[in-house]
Design an enzyme around this catalytic site. Sequence first.
Site, PDB file in Angstrom:
ATOM      1  N   GLU A 283       3.345  -8.413 -45.056  1.00  0.00           N
ATOM      2  CA  GLU A 283       3.298  -8.553 -43.596  1.00  0.00           C
ATOM      3  C   GLU A 283       3.499  -7.209 -42.903  1.00  0.00           C
ATOM      4  O   GLU A 283       3.035  -6.997 -41.793  1.00  0.00           O
ATOM      5  CB  GLU A 283       4.380  -9.552 -43.149  1.00  0.00           C
ATOM      6  CG  GLU A 283       4.088 -10.198 -41.816  1.00  0.00           C
ATOM      7  CD  GLU A 283       4.980 -11.394 -41.520  1.00  0.00           C
ATOM      8  OE1 GLU A 283       4.446 -12.481 -41.265  1.00  0.00           O
ATOM      9  OE2 GLU A 283       6.211 -11.256 -41.551  1.00  0.00           O
ATOM     10  N   HIS A 304       2.835 -14.830 -70.916  1.00  0.00           N
ATOM     11  CA  HIS A 304       2.029 -15.929 -71.463  1.00  0.00           C
ATOM     12  C   HIS A 304       1.142 -16.529 -70.391  1.00  0.00           C
ATOM     13  O   HIS A 304       0.712 -17.676 -70.487  1.00  0.00           O
ATOM     14  CB  HIS A 304       2.957 -17.000 -72.050  1.00  0.00           C
ATOM     15  CG  HIS A 304       3.905 -16.428 -73.050  1.00  0.00           C
ATOM     16  ND1 HIS A 304       3.582 -16.312 -74.385  1.00  0.00           N
ATOM     17  CD2 HIS A 304       5.131 -15.868 -72.899  1.00  0.00           C
ATOM     18  CE1 HIS A 304       4.599 -15.727 -75.017  1.00  0.00           C
ATOM     19  NE2 HIS A 304       5.537 -15.445 -74.140  1.00  0.00           N
ATOM     20  N   LYS A 416      -1.053 -18.907 -34.964  1.00  0.00           N
ATOM     21  CA  LYS A 416      -0.046 -19.631 -34.176  1.00  0.00           C
ATOM     22  C   LYS A 416      -0.657 -20.057 -32.844  1.00  0.00           C
ATOM     23  O   LYS A 416      -0.440 -21.167 -32.381  1.00  0.00           O
ATOM     24  CB  LYS A 416       1.146 -18.716 -33.867  1.00  0.00           C
ATOM     25  CG  LYS A 416       2.093 -18.477 -35.005  1.00  0.00           C
ATOM     26  CD  LYS A 416       3.313 -17.734 -34.456  1.00  0.00           C
ATOM     27  CE  LYS A 416       4.165 -17.152 -35.548  1.00  0.00           C
ATOM     28  NZ  LYS A 416       5.186 -16.248 -35.040  1.00  0.00           N
TER      29      LYS A 416
HETATM   30  O1  PA5 Z   1       8.990 -10.805 -40.284  1.00  0.00           O
HETATM   31  C1  PA5 Z   1       8.771 -11.483 -39.300  1.00  0.00           C
HETATM   32  O2  PA5 Z   1       8.993 -11.075 -38.148  1.00  0.00           O
HETATM   33  C2  PA5 Z   1       8.264 -12.908 -39.431  1.00  0.00           C
HETATM   34  O3  PA5 Z   1       7.893 -13.215 -40.713  1.00  0.00           O
HETATM   35  C3  PA5 Z   1       9.346 -13.872 -38.974  1.00  0.00           C
HETATM   36  O4  PA5 Z   1      10.487 -13.719 -39.762  1.00  0.00           O
HETATM   37  C4  PA5 Z   1       8.889 -15.326 -39.020  1.00  0.00           C
HETATM   38  O5  PA5 Z   1       7.652 -15.498 -38.372  1.00  0.00           O
HETATM   39  C5  PA5 Z   1       9.919 -16.213 -38.341  1.00  0.00           C
HETATM   40  O6  PA5 Z   1      10.155 -15.755 -37.057  1.00  0.00           O
HETATM   41  P1  PA5 Z   1      11.424 -16.157 -36.231  1.00  0.00           P
HETATM   42  O7  PA5 Z   1      12.629 -15.584 -36.863  1.00  0.00           O
HETATM   43  O8  PA5 Z   1      11.195 -15.590 -34.870  1.00  0.00           O
HETATM   44  O9  PA5 Z   1      11.478 -17.650 -36.194  1.00  0.00           O
END
Ligand code: PA5
Length: 448
Positions: A283, A304, A416
């Site tokens: 990410e 394996h 989203k």
């Molecule tokens: O790294 C990030 O910012 C995202 O992966 C968030 O952790 C994830 O989308 C969850 O977001 P939030 O903590 O706002 O619910």
Amino acid sequence: MLKIDYTNVMSDIIGERDGILEEEFYEYKHIVQEIHEKIHEEREKSFYFTKLPYQDTTNIKLLANQIRENFDYFVVIGIGGSALGNQMLQDAINGPYYNDFQFPKLYILDNVDPEKFGSILDMIDLRKTVFNVITKSGSTVETIANFSIIYTTLKETLGENYKNHLIFTTDPEKGFLRKFGMQEGITMLDIPPEVGGRFSVLSPVGLLSAAVCGIDIDSLLEGAKNADNLCMQTSNVFENPAYLIGLIHYIACEKKGKSISVMMPYLERLSSFVDWYRQLWAESLGKEGFGQTPLKAIGTIDQHSQIQLFREGPKDKIITFIKVENSLRDFKIPSEIPSDISYLSGHTLKEILDIELLGTRAALTKSKVPNLTITIDQLNPYNLGMLIYIYELATGFTGYLYKINPFDQPAVEEGKNFAYGLMGRKGYEDKLREFKELDKEKYILQVD
Ligand code: PA5
């Protein structure tokens, strides 16, 4: 103790096509120095996660002790960076079978999978459960959906007492959850505004559930602090473990075509560490056409399963082995075993695990697959803290090598937005229209 052996990524070992020349490291000396200075400048901003090791943990520990004394179940409701780190700390230190033997039991409710939701509800007793709702934005669909059901169920079952069963961990000011928590008088912990989800495990996000499950969070932060002291001191990649990991992966990807980064620990307690790493690496770095795909493998299981591909498939992988020198327990193969398998006799399971790592590593090196080995003496909170810090810093650093922003996730937002449109959220009507344009069922094969 943490040691990085990068011998098998070097060109004198695996050749120039796949390996890195020592001179190539030096080519980046000035860029690395510039990034190092930028990281120092941004320690109060994007790189604030480097300051988390210095936080005061008194309140978290007090709260954790109250929970340990009064409750049997602790359920984290959160997803992504608000869940993966919690699971990682728990599995690495307490092991994946902790819930079978210990209290308070920890469950992580991340997905909106109704069967998972139901199974967790089946296993807990609401009267003896604390739900820790974790969301930085305060509005993530999955988290809020799961929370909404729990909230109503708690109120129906416990009446006004429901408040004692909720803790919110969220932004100190922004978002729905903060506002709602203030209205309802719920106990809340702050996520520092500068720290993004996947860099937040060493904040109250990860620390509370860890402390509830008896993990020594001060030792965890002490390890991270040690790594911070070392990494902030020097921009020399041969002395800075985070920069070394970052630069090796960057060169391997950009110059040698190693677009896949495999992480392969030889201890199953580190399985969730790889899940956490996957989110961090993917990410943060997968942007603007750049990035490296993180892939999970577990030793010896994947010997394996995937090693065949790693050795003889496309030459697009760099592998990081993680070795833990001392396991908590060990078992010896008896000497009274049939002579056909007597070569095993006298060895312990840990010895076999270590030997299998050596064998696999040699086989991969023979096939010129670049690989490095990170060794820690023990899998304890201190070493885990170091490892977490080093990987977080390596990720931020590598993002700056790619010249991308490692701290945002713009591509996640679009999915989203379409989901909001589909759920009929106000203001997302355009997204619903766009979705209908995009979502076609044109070529279908159905089997009945
Ligand atoms: O790294 C990030 O910012 C995202 O992966 C968030 O952790 C994830 O989308 C969850 O977001 P939030 O903590 O706002 O619910």
